[in-house]
Design a protein around this motif. Sequence first.
Motif, PDB file in Angstrom:
ATOM      1  N   UNK A  11      -1.059  -1.904   7.703  1.00 48.78           N
ATOM      2  CA  UNK A  11      -0.678  -0.744   6.897  1.00 48.78           C
ATOM      3  C   UNK A  11      -1.381   0.523   7.380  1.00 48.78           C
ATOM      4  N   UNK A  12      -2.661   0.424   7.652  1.00 49.67           N
ATOM      5  CA  UNK A  12      -3.427   1.587   8.117  1.00 49.67           C
ATOM      6  C   UNK A  12      -2.847   2.105   9.435  1.00 49.67           C
ATOM      7  N   UNK A  13      -2.610   1.205  10.380  1.00 50.28           N
ATOM      8  CA  UNK A  13      -2.102   1.603  11.695  1.00 50.28           C
ATOM      9  C   UNK A  13      -0.679   2.178  11.617  1.00 50.28           C
ATOM     10  N   UNK A  14       0.189   1.570  10.819  1.00 48.67           N
ATOM     11  CA  UNK A  14       1.561   2.082  10.701  1.00 48.67           C
ATOM     12  C   UNK A  14       1.603   3.427   9.984  1.00 48.67           C
ATOM     13  N   UNK A  15       0.686   3.653   9.047  1.00 53.82           N
ATOM     14  CA  UNK A  15       0.626   4.958   8.394  1.00 53.82           C
ATOM     15  C   UNK A  15       0.187   6.042   9.377  1.00 53.82           C
ATOM     16  N   UNK A  16      -0.664   5.680  10.308  1.00 47.73           N
ATOM     17  CA  UNK A  16      -1.128   6.647  11.298  1.00 47.73           C
ATOM     18  C   UNK A  16      -0.083   6.901  12.373  1.00 47.73           C
ATOM     19  N   UNK A  17       0.696   5.865  12.697  1.00 50.08           N
ATOM     20  CA  UNK A  17       1.741   6.008  13.704  1.00 50.08           C
ATOM     21  C   UNK A  17       2.830   4.973  13.439  1.00 50.08           C
ATOM     22  N   UNK A  18       3.859   5.395  12.736  1.00 51.13           N
ATOM     23  CA  UNK A  18       4.958   4.503  12.384  1.00 51.13           C
ATOM     24  C   UNK A  18       5.796   4.049  13.568  1.00 51.13           C
ATOM     25  N   UNK A  25       0.852  -3.130  17.936  1.00 55.83           N
ATOM     26  CA  UNK A  25       0.344  -3.421  16.600  1.00 55.83           C
ATOM     27  C   UNK A  25      -0.356  -4.782  16.583  1.00 55.83           C
ATOM     28  N   UNK A  26       0.287  -5.775  17.153  1.00 51.80           N
ATOM     29  CA  UNK A  26      -0.291  -7.121  17.193  1.00 51.80           C
ATOM     30  C   UNK A  26      -1.628  -7.116  17.933  1.00 51.80           C
ATOM     31  N   UNK A  48       6.316  -2.617  -0.076  1.00 50.92           N
ATOM     32  CA  UNK A  48       5.035  -1.972   0.199  1.00 50.92           C
ATOM     33  C   UNK A  48       5.245  -0.895   1.255  1.00 50.92           C
ATOM     34  N   UNK A  49       5.983  -1.215   2.301  1.00 50.83           N
ATOM     35  CA  UNK A  49       6.425  -0.221   3.275  1.00 50.83           C
ATOM     36  C   UNK A  49       7.840   0.156   2.850  1.00 50.83           C
ATOM     37  N   UNK A  50       8.003   1.400   2.393  1.00 47.67           N
ATOM     38  CA  UNK A  50       9.307   1.793   1.854  1.00 47.67           C
ATOM     39  C   UNK A  50      10.167   2.558   2.850  1.00 47.67           C
ATOM     40  N   UNK A 145      -5.896  20.053   3.586  1.00 45.41           N
ATOM     41  CA  UNK A 145      -5.681  18.648   3.927  1.00 45.41           C
ATOM     42  C   UNK A 145      -4.305  18.239   3.450  1.00 45.41           C
ATOM     43  N   UNK A 146      -3.537  17.692   4.356  1.00 44.14           N
ATOM     44  CA  UNK A 146      -2.237  17.131   4.030  1.00 44.14           C
ATOM     45  C   UNK A 146      -2.209  15.741   4.657  1.00 44.14           C
ATOM     46  N   UNK A 147      -2.091  14.743   3.839  1.00 42.29           N
ATOM     47  CA  UNK A 147      -2.094  13.378   4.356  1.00 42.29           C
ATOM     48  C   UNK A 147      -1.093  12.533   3.605  1.00 42.29           C
ATOM     49  N   UNK A 148      -0.433  11.684   4.322  1.00 43.10           N
ATOM     50  CA  UNK A 148       0.447  10.684   3.725  1.00 43.10           C
ATOM     51  C   UNK A 148      -0.174   9.297   3.881  1.00 43.10           C
ATOM     52  N   UNK A 149      -1.376   9.248   4.451  1.00 37.32           N
ATOM     53  CA  UNK A 149      -2.049   7.977   4.702  1.00 37.32           C
ATOM     54  C   UNK A 149      -2.825   7.569   3.454  1.00 37.32           C
ATOM     55  N   UNK A 150      -2.395   6.486   2.829  1.00 38.15           N
ATOM     56  CA  UNK A 150      -3.059   5.981   1.633  1.00 38.15           C
ATOM     57  C   UNK A 150      -4.268   5.128   2.009  1.00 38.15           C
ATOM     58  N   UNK A 151      -5.301   5.125   1.181  1.00 38.57           N
ATOM     59  CA  UNK A 151      -6.425   4.233   1.467  1.00 38.57           C
ATOM     60  C   UNK A 151      -5.969   2.780   1.350  1.00 38.57           C
ATOM     61  N   UNK A 152      -6.404   1.952   2.272  1.00 34.65           N
ATOM     62  CA  UNK A 152      -6.002   0.534   2.235  1.00 34.65           C
ATOM     63  C   UNK A 152      -7.200  -0.367   2.082  1.00 34.65           C
TER      64      UNK A 152
END
Length: 152
Positions: A11-18, A25-26, A48-50, A145-152
């Motif tokens: 989740x952290x990695x995909x939020x940073x770079x979808x 990723x693996x 969870x990933x929408x 600050x503008x972020x779409x990255x949620x804390x995981x």
Amino acid sequence: MKFSDSERRILRLLQQNGRTSNVELAQQVGLSESPCFRRVKQLEEAGVISGYAAIVDQRKLGLDVTAFVQVTLDQRSESATQGFLDAVEAESSIMECYATSGEYDFMLKVVASNIDDFAHISMRRILKFPGVKNIVSTFSLQAIKQSRVLPT
């Protein structure tokens, strides 16, 4: 919902770079490709990933004004509120809408090309949405600050 350490890293990695490939990723998560792919699919299916989206610089599109508009409705009936929400959904200049506690009923994030464009949006459109009694606008001077990255 409980997440494994691997799922949290995914989740952290995909939020940073979808656009990260499953192979990358693996490798970064420490899983083989098939289990990593399955976990991503499970996170998508569980909602969870929408979705995935490009992050666009609004100023490069000529949208130089960001305003936060606090909205008070004159009545809080279900039908009046739904009419307001439908109008919000249809307005492309409204980027976000939140129901709020306190003095105002809703908070809108609105983008516009300039102050005249914002004046048109607010006075000719938002103030005419169903049930709107009053609006108060505050303008962003600088995005800190503008972020779409949620804390995981």
